[in-house]
Design an enzyme around this catalytic site. Structure first.
Site, short mmCIF file in Angstrom:
data_model
loop_
_atom_site.label_atom_id
_atom_site.label_comp_id
_atom_site.label_asym_id
_atom_site.label_seq_id
_atom_site.Cartn_x
_atom_site.Cartn_y
_atom_site.Cartn_z
N ASP A 102 -0.08 -0.71 -8.22
CA ASP A 102 1.21 -0.40 -8.84
C ASP A 102 2.30 -0.31 -7.77
O ASP A 102 2.03 -0.13 -6.57
CB ASP A 102 1.14 0.89 -9.65
CG ASP A 102 0.73 2.10 -8.81
OD1 ASP A 102 -0.09 1.94 -7.87
OD2 ASP A 102 1.22 3.21 -9.09
N GLU A 166 -1.17 5.01 -8.37
CA GLU A 166 -1.01 5.79 -7.14
C GLU A 166 0.42 6.28 -6.99
O GLU A 166 0.66 7.34 -6.39
CB GLU A 166 -1.42 4.94 -5.92
CG GLU A 166 -1.55 5.71 -4.62
CD GLU A 166 -0.23 5.88 -3.86
OE1 GLU A 166 -0.18 6.72 -2.94
OE2 GLU A 166 0.75 5.17 -4.18
#
Length: 463
Positions: A102, A166
């Site tokens: 991400d 994350e």
């Protein structure tokens, strides 16, 4: 930027062996970085994001190399990839290599190049995730695919984890994996992940590679002030906004005492030696003397202090305010948010200090809480990472450092895994790596990806 790629620096592992990080591997590191950037995996927080396309891309590249990937989701679209590369010694402890898929949001209107174009221009790959951290994901893929082509096996099993979420709380990513699929990481004792082994140029001709061996803990806080609601024209000694403002000011202006962890002590010692600066008494009993000595040392090492200064203290920065709904109405409640960061061993000090600074009428609680970490800097793992960097950049200096923020290593530590930040990039002078994180015009030089791929290969086969 010229790379060192000759004779003694040919990518062989310690003890010899033919180099196998060939042109194909180097090209793949660049192409995979560009391809992954084009897959928009923006994480807006609160569950708003999707990593599915990038996870499928990674899984396909692994499968092409004969490495069996598992795709795992806590929620639709929040996809993680886990795979295991068998090592030469199945009985040896396994090594975890992790990177997240991400990225944080990017406004195309602010960028020179569209943030999800993955454009390669003048030897540089542009786009969101170019350094945080699709470049690292790409280099890892390139290395294990090169091993598969050459029939190379690492010394021990390597578990690969490409994670979701994350950039928020990790609840859909490493947190989910650790809680629900811990068996996938069976045998893992050490890990490498993001935010370490990049070139830091202090401006004096030196090249420093900081390898992360610690992280401050995360303490995102919500402050809530209660009071007596009323008309804005009336005197009110129980004004929630006033109480909150006073608390926020006290927190923002507080000077935290110096607290030196083993990792930070090692970093200060190595930098003092590098610059020929006298090392102060790092065990001073007097807090004022310790702070003065450390602050003087940081001043003497110039720009290199930026690697250490954020991690000699706990910190708490007010970041958000929320109160009221009309100018002539005193609200009965007001809220603020604070980004707190806590050193290993500093948790009790942080709690006691916040209790004192918030004061009467203001309560605080954790919005998000993660533990601090530290790893040995005098053992074989750190020595291998240092050697791999110096093999390809012999004139450089490798130091340990503590990250001011945090990574997925926090989650994996709950499985007993000791984490390091080691995703190498050799960067040219003037390239501000740390400013690229979550910044505008994020980009990475092609040469840096080539260097990182070679260093990763050497380190991973020796770790």
């Amino acid at each position: 930027m010229a790379e060192q790629d000759n004779g003694a620096h040919d990518g062989t592992a310690p003890g010899g062996g033919a180099p196998h990080i060939d042109a194909t591997a180097l090209d793949e590191a660049v192409r995979f970085t560009s391809d992954l950037i084009r897959l928009d995996t923006t994480n807006r927080g609160g569950g708003d994001g999707t990593e599915r396309e990038a996870a499928e891309y990674v899984a396909a590249r692994l499968a092409e190399a004969g490495i069996e990937p598992l795709l795992l989701e806590k929620a639709p679209g929040r996809t993680n990839v886990v795979a295991r590369v068998p090592g030469a010694d199945p009985a040896a402890p396994a090594l975890l290599v992790h990177g997240h898929l991400d990225v944080v949001p990017a406004d195309p209107g602010e960028w020179q190049v569209h943030p999800f174009s993955g454009e390669i221009r003048d030897g540089v790959v542009w786009g969101r995730g170019a350094v945080d951290m699709k470049d690292s994901d790409a280099m890892v893929l390139a290395v294990v695919r090169a091993w598969a082509r050459a029939g190379v096996r690492p010394a021990r099993d390597i578990v690969l984890a490409f994670t979701a979420d994350e950039e928020d709380t990790a609840q859909y990513g490493s947190g989910f994996l650790v809680e629900h699929r811990p068996e996938l990481f069976e045998g893992c004792t050490e890990a490498i992940g993001e935010s370490g082994a990049f070139t830091f140029h202090p401006g004096d001709g030196r090249r420093i590679y900081p390898v992360a061996a610690g992280e401050r803990g995360t303490a995102w806080l919500t402050l809530t002030a209660g009071g007596r609601a009323g008309h804005g024209s009336k005197i009110n000694r129980e004004n929630a906004v006033t109480r909150l403002s006073a608390a926020v000011t006290r927190i923002g202006e507080h000077t935290w005492p110096v607290r030196l962890t083993p990792v930070v002590r090692a970093a200060l010692t190595e930098l003092a030696g590098l610059y020929g600066v006298p090392l102060p008494d790092l065990d001073a009993d007097d807090p004022a003397a310790l702070a003065a000595g450390v602050d003087d040392l940081l001043a003497r090492i110039g720009p290199a202090a930026a690697l250490i200064a954020p991690t000699v203290r706990n910190s708490a920065n007010p970041t958000m305010l929320d109160a009221g709904y009309k100018v002539n109405v005193i609200p009965g409640r007001a809220r603020a948010h604070v980004d707190g960061r806590v050193l290993p061993g500093g948790e009790q000090e942080f709690t006691d200090t916040l209790d004192r600074l918030t004061g009467p009428g203001v309560d605080w609680e954790h919005l998000h809480h993660e533990i601090p970490l530290q790893a040995p800097v005098d053992g074989p793992a750190f020595a291998v990472m240092r050697e791999a960097l110096l093999h390809f950049d012999p004139g450089a200096h490798v130091i340990p450092y503590c990250m001011s923020g945090g990574t997925d290593a926090k989650q994996f530590s709950r499985l007993g895994v000791t984490g390091y930040g080691f995703m190498p990039l050799r960067l040219p002078p003037g390239f501000d790596y740390q400013a690229m994180f979550h910044g505008v015009d994020e980009r990475v030089p092609v040469d840096a990806l080539h260097f990182g791929t070679r260093v990763l290969d050497r380190a991973l086969r020796a770790l």
